[in-house]
Structure formats: C-alpha cells, structure tokens
Design an enzyme around this catalytic site. Structure first.
Site, PDB file in Angstrom:
ATOM      1  N   ASN A  86      52.177   6.997  11.590  1.00 11.30           N
ATOM      2  CA  ASN A  86      51.865   6.642  10.215  1.00 11.30           C
ATOM      3  C   ASN A  86      51.757   7.860   9.297  1.00 11.30           C
ATOM      4  OD1 ASN A  86      50.557   4.930   7.963  1.00 11.30           O
ATOM      5  ND2 ASN A  86      48.961   6.437   8.438  1.00 11.30           N
ATOM      6  N   SER A 138      59.289   3.176   4.865  1.00 11.40           N
ATOM      7  CA  SER A 138      59.087   2.940   3.435  1.00 11.40           C
ATOM      8  C   SER A 138      60.327   2.286   2.853  1.00 11.40           C
ATOM      9  CB  SER A 138      58.824   4.271   2.714  1.00 11.40           C
ATOM     10  OG  SER A 138      58.931   4.120   1.314  1.00 11.40           O
ATOM     11  N   TYR A 151      61.922  12.660   0.591  1.00  8.10           N
ATOM     12  CA  TYR A 151      61.045  11.676   1.223  1.00  8.10           C
ATOM     13  C   TYR A 151      61.863  10.479   1.711  1.00  8.10           C
ATOM     14  CZ  TYR A 151      57.438   8.023   1.582  1.00  8.10           C
ATOM     15  OH  TYR A 151      56.636   6.998   2.023  1.00  8.10           O
ATOM     16  N   LYS A 155      62.411   9.142   5.647  1.00 10.43           N
ATOM     17  CA  LYS A 155      62.059   7.790   6.066  1.00 10.43           C
ATOM     18  C   LYS A 155      63.283   7.030   6.585  1.00 10.43           C
ATOM     19  CE  LYS A 155      57.609   7.692   5.303  1.00 10.43           C
ATOM     20  NZ  LYS A 155      56.647   7.510   6.416  1.00 10.43           N
TER      21      LYS A 155
END
Length: 246
Positions: A86, A138, A151, A155
């Site tokens: 996580n 995400s 980012y 992901k």
C-alpha cells in the site's frame, strides 16, 4: 492464525486495512515512514479491541530494511500469508518539470519497493501453498496522468507486476490482485484536491462522492480471504464509476 504485512499502514487507506484485518483475527505487521506516533496509536487501538499488531519504521527504497522487517515478522509470528503493498508517494508536477531525481524516487518507492517485498515474501507463501498478494494501485495507472505522469507510470507498472505474479505463482495457491481506487478521502488527497460537493471532479463521479478508506479496506479484506480463492490477476476498481476499464 494468518499473518499479514501491510506497507504504509499509519494513515488513510493503509490504516483502514490494518484495522479491518486485525479485527478479523489476522496478525498484522505494518510499516510507516514518518508517522511513528500515529502508528503506535493504531497498534494500541487494535490491542484494546482484542487484535494483534505491531509496526516498524521502514524505508521501502532500501532492500536491506525490507529484508530485516520481513525477517522480524517471521521471527515474531512464525509465518507470512498475506502481503499488501500500500505504501506510496505522490507528487504533483508538470511533465516538463519532472527531474531524474523525482523519477527515481517515485519508481523506487511505488514500484521497486513492492517488487522487493514480493521477492522477499513469495518463498514463504510458496511454502504455505497458500497466499495473497494485494497491490494498491490507482485509477491514474489505468487512464494516465496529467500532472503526475511518473506516479501514473509507476502504478501502471504495479498493475503489470500484479498480473505477472499471478501468471507465475497462482499454481502454488497464491492469488495476486490489484485494487485500484479512484478518489478516496485521505489526507494525501485532501492536500492535492479541494474536495467539496461543488468540485467539478466530484461531479464527474457517477456516484457523486469520494470513497472512504474503509470502503477500500472492505474489498482488500475480501481478496485476502478464502472467499476470493478463485480471483487472481485482476484489477478491482473502486472508483464510483469514474472508469470502467481494467
């Protein structure tokens, strides 16, 4: 009794996952980077409610720290059954301004860290002939990023790592799945978005609201259970209808 590792369990989605698993009778070992006080408060809350948990400060960019933490979990609980990746960082930055250092830090934290955890934990899951790997991804990793391109790419890589592990290890009784939230009411999101009912982004969500961390935790707990024994290699969307793909 099963044992779970949850990375980044001091707040938001991670804290909700830690508490829910502990209340289901699972030993939970979770990590934090900076929030020592919050983490130890969570441990005390779990113990007061009859659960079992401990926390440890771990920099998941460092293989040695990850290895040491996993060894401690094995020594303490004599096994590992569930890994939930996580912990992650976010950085709002225009594409043209992302530096090599920004890129390295993002990839090391959000992709290489989970990869190392998987490498370290999987031999124990293979020995169990039972295991659960759940990677918190995400919606950005599915539909791309605008001000967080690095980012979104990390992901997206995590989603593919999830599928690759499923292809390799499902035959060993180990399921590997990704959970992909949309907008969740967490401290990190509040810093980036001005969340209100008048926010245009909120209006674009078919359900008309953001998710709670607990709603994500419910899905994670299901995937970690025997009830999800025939689900592997999947990306489970928790986005209120913002995105229907995989």
């Amino acid at each position: 009794m099963k044992t779970a590792i949850v990375t980044g369990g001091s707040r938001g989605i991670g804290a909700a996952i830690v508490f829910e698993l502990a209340m289901e009778g699972i030993n939970v070992a979770f990590t934090y980077e900076k929030n020592s006080e919050k983490s130890h408060t969570i441990v005390e809350k779990i113990k007061k409610n009859g659960g079992n948990a401990f926390c440890s400060k771990v920099d998941q960019r460092e293989r040695n720290e990850i290895s040491s933490f996993v060894d401690t979990v094995i020594e303490r609980y004599e096994g590992i059954h569930i890994l939930i990746n996580n912990a992650a960082i976010a950085q709002k930055k225009d594409f043209e301004e992302i530096t090599d250092e920004d890129w390295r830090k993002m990839m090391d934290t959000n992709l290489r860290g989970p990869f190392i955890y998987c490498q370290k934990v999987l031999p124990y899951l293979v020995d169990n002939r039972w295991g659960r790997i759940i990677n918190i991804c995400s919606i950005g990793g599915q539909w791309g990023g605008i001000q967080q391109v690095h980012y979104a790419m990390a992901k997206a890589g995590l989603i593919n790592l999830t599928r690759s592990i499923a292809r390799i290890y499902s035959k060993n009784g180990i399921t590997s799945n990704a959970v992909s939230p949309g907008i969740v009411d967490t401290e990190m999101i509040r810093k980036e978005l001005n969340i209100s009912s008048d926010n245009e982004l909120i209006k674009s969500i078919p359900l008309g609201r953001v998710a709670t961390p607990e709603e994500v935790a419910h899905v994670v707990a299901f995937l970690a259970s025997d009830k999800a024994s025939y689900i592997t290699g999947q990306t489970i969307n928790i986005n209120g209808g913002m995105y229907f793909g995989c």
